[in-house]
Enzyme design. Structure first.
Site, PDB file in Angstrom:
ATOM      1  N   ASP A  87       4.071   1.833   1.332  1.00 12.63           N
ATOM      2  CA  ASP A  87       4.890   0.727   0.817  1.00 12.63           C
ATOM      3  C   ASP A  87       6.328   0.834   1.319  1.00 12.63           C
ATOM      4  O   ASP A  87       6.978  -0.173   1.587  1.00 12.63           O
ATOM      5  CB  ASP A  87       4.863   0.723  -0.713  1.00 12.63           C
ATOM      6  CG  ASP A  87       3.451   0.506  -1.207  1.00 12.63           C
ATOM      7  OD1 ASP A  87       2.790  -0.420  -0.710  1.00 12.63           O
ATOM      8  OD2 ASP A  87       2.988   1.280  -2.064  1.00 12.63           O
ATOM      9  N   LYS A  97       3.856   5.174  -1.952  1.00  8.99           N
ATOM     10  CA  LYS A  97       2.550   4.552  -1.824  1.00  8.99           C
ATOM     11  C   LYS A  97       2.066   4.156  -3.215  1.00  8.99           C
ATOM     12  O   LYS A  97       2.621   4.571  -4.209  1.00  8.99           O
ATOM     13  CB  LYS A  97       1.537   5.530  -1.189  1.00  8.99           C
ATOM     14  CG  LYS A  97       1.796   5.756   0.292  1.00  8.99           C
ATOM     15  CD  LYS A  97       0.760   6.664   0.932  1.00  8.99           C
ATOM     16  CE  LYS A  97      -0.667   6.309   0.670  1.00  8.99           C
ATOM     17  NZ  LYS A  97      -1.040   4.920   0.996  1.00  8.99           N
ATOM     18  N   GLU A 106      -5.482   8.854  -2.686  1.00  8.17           N
ATOM     19  CA  GLU A 106      -4.807   8.873  -1.379  1.00  8.17           C
ATOM     20  C   GLU A 106      -4.069  10.188  -1.172  1.00  8.17           C
ATOM     21  O   GLU A 106      -4.091  10.765  -0.086  1.00  8.17           O
ATOM     22  CB  GLU A 106      -3.833   7.698  -1.280  1.00  8.17           C
ATOM     23  CG  GLU A 106      -4.534   6.350  -1.140  1.00  8.17           C
ATOM     24  CD  GLU A 106      -3.608   5.157  -1.280  1.00  8.17           C
ATOM     25  OE1 GLU A 106      -4.039   4.060  -0.933  1.00  8.17           O
ATOM     26  OE2 GLU A 106      -2.474   5.318  -1.754  1.00  8.17           O
ATOM     27  N   LYS A 124       8.315  -1.905   6.252  1.00  6.78           N
ATOM     28  CA  LYS A 124       8.128  -0.730   5.397  1.00  6.78           C
ATOM     29  C   LYS A 124       9.117   0.396   5.712  1.00  6.78           C
ATOM     30  O   LYS A 124       9.262   1.337   4.924  1.00  6.78           O
ATOM     31  CB  LYS A 124       6.692  -0.183   5.552  1.00  6.78           C
ATOM     32  CG  LYS A 124       5.592  -1.221   5.377  1.00  6.78           C
ATOM     33  CD  LYS A 124       5.524  -1.709   3.962  1.00  6.78           C
ATOM     34  CE  LYS A 124       4.401  -2.696   3.690  1.00  6.78           C
ATOM     35  NZ  LYS A 124       3.068  -2.218   3.935  1.00  6.78           N
TER      36      LYS A 124
HETATM   37  C1  5RP Z   1      -2.451   1.543  -1.801  1.00  6.19           C
HETATM   38  C2  5RP Z   1      -1.387   1.941  -0.855  1.00  6.19           C
HETATM   39  C3  5RP Z   1      -1.265   1.127   0.383  1.00  6.19           C
HETATM   40  O1  5RP Z   1      -1.497   1.941   1.481  1.00  6.19           O
HETATM   41  C4  5RP Z   1       0.106   0.528   0.427  1.00  6.19           C
HETATM   42  O2  5RP Z   1       0.297  -0.226  -0.751  1.00  6.19           O
HETATM   43  C5  5RP Z   1       0.295  -0.370   1.643  1.00  6.19           C
HETATM   44  O3  5RP Z   1      -0.500  -1.511   1.495  1.00  6.19           O
HETATM   45  P1  5RP Z   1      -0.489  -2.678   2.581  1.00  6.19           P
HETATM   46  O4  5RP Z   1      -0.991  -2.093   3.840  1.00  6.19           O
HETATM   47  O5  5RP Z   1      -1.414  -3.720   1.996  1.00  6.19           O
HETATM   48  O6  5RP Z   1       0.922  -3.183   2.691  1.00  6.19           O
HETATM   49  O7  5RP Z   1      -0.644   2.863  -1.041  1.00  6.19           O
HETATM   50  O8  5RP Z   1      -2.358   2.266  -2.990  1.00  6.19           O
END
Ligand code: 5RP
Length: 231
Positions: A87, A97, A106, A124
């Site tokens: 994120d 994240k 994760e 990001k």
């Molecule tokens: C899920 C995560 C995702 O990897 C993170 O939110 C990024 O998501 P996106 O690729 O949809 O932007 O940590 O828990």
């Protein structure tokens, strides 16, 4: 000029090119990770032999649909490579994240991996973490106690709700508190503080796991290794 989705896809496909025959791969969750799952599925269809472990039930379903052989996370102590989205990520490869609510699994798979590769679009990459909340997974019976601990650590916890207004549940049946800290001066210290709160089962601060980053930009994908001065 690549759109955000094109940046995510390009970063994911570049990371998937690292995967070699025989590897055991951790597969992340989210929109960027789903581009990686699709790309890996295409390589498997062309003969690549790998097994994968999913960071969420929805990733397991997507990987199975893409023809990728899955291993139960309970049977895995170590992985060759883990590929996952973020994120936020700072120049020292510390990340937030968990917008998808799957940061506990994760973190386990990222820690089990010999190499953890983050994939992201350019939005990001940040100078300092904290514009987004840090999600924490909480044992439901510990909600009030954990909230108190978050406030004591300088955060503002908010219970994550689903579309019906009920507490959002993780794949493990727990709840999530999205904790706003504002700009985080010392992510390592905050991660340690959160980890000490009983009933807080996992948090979305990844301060040491990420080894490399494939960052999609409007022009190209930029790969950096931990320790490079990324931006
Ligand atoms: C899920 C995560 C995702 O990897 C993170 O939110 C990024 O998501 P996106 O690729 O949809 O932007 O940590 O828990």
């Amino acid at each position: 000029m690549k759109s955000t989705d094109e940046q995510k896809r390009a970063a994911a496909e570049a990371a998937v090119a690292e995967i070699a025959d025989g590897m055991l791969i951790g597969l992340g969750t989210g929109t960027t990770a789903s581009f990686a799952i699709q790309a890996l599925g295409r390589r498997v269809a062309h003969g690549l032999s790998v097994r994968a472990v999913a960071t969420s039930d929805r990733t397991a379903a997507a990987a199975a649909a893409a023809g990728i052989a899955l291993v139960d996370p309970a049977d895995v102590a170590a992985l060759d490579l883990c590929i996952d989205g973020v994120d936020e990520i700072d120049p020292f490869f510390r990340a937030i994240k968990g917008a998808g609510g799957t940061m506990l699994r994760e973190k386990i798979l990222a820690s089990a991996a010999r190499r953890m590769v983050a994939i992201a679009d350019s939005s990001k990459a940040v100078g300092r973490l904290g514009a987004r909340p840090v999600p924490v997974e909480v044992l439901p019976l510990a909600k009030r106690f954990v909230e108190r601990g978050i406030v004591a650590a300088g955060g503002e916890p908010q219970l994550r709700l689903d579309a019906r207004g009920c507490p959002w549940r993780t794949d493990q049946g727990n709840i999530i508190l999205d904790c706003a800290f504002g700009p985080i001066g010392d992510p390592v210290a905050l991660a340690a503080r959160l980890a000490e709160i009983p009933g807080l089962l996992g948090h979305g601060l990844f301060v040491s796991e990420v080894d490399a980053l494939y960052l999609g930009t409007p022009d190209a994908v930029v790969r950096s290794e931990r320790g490079d001065c990324a931006w």
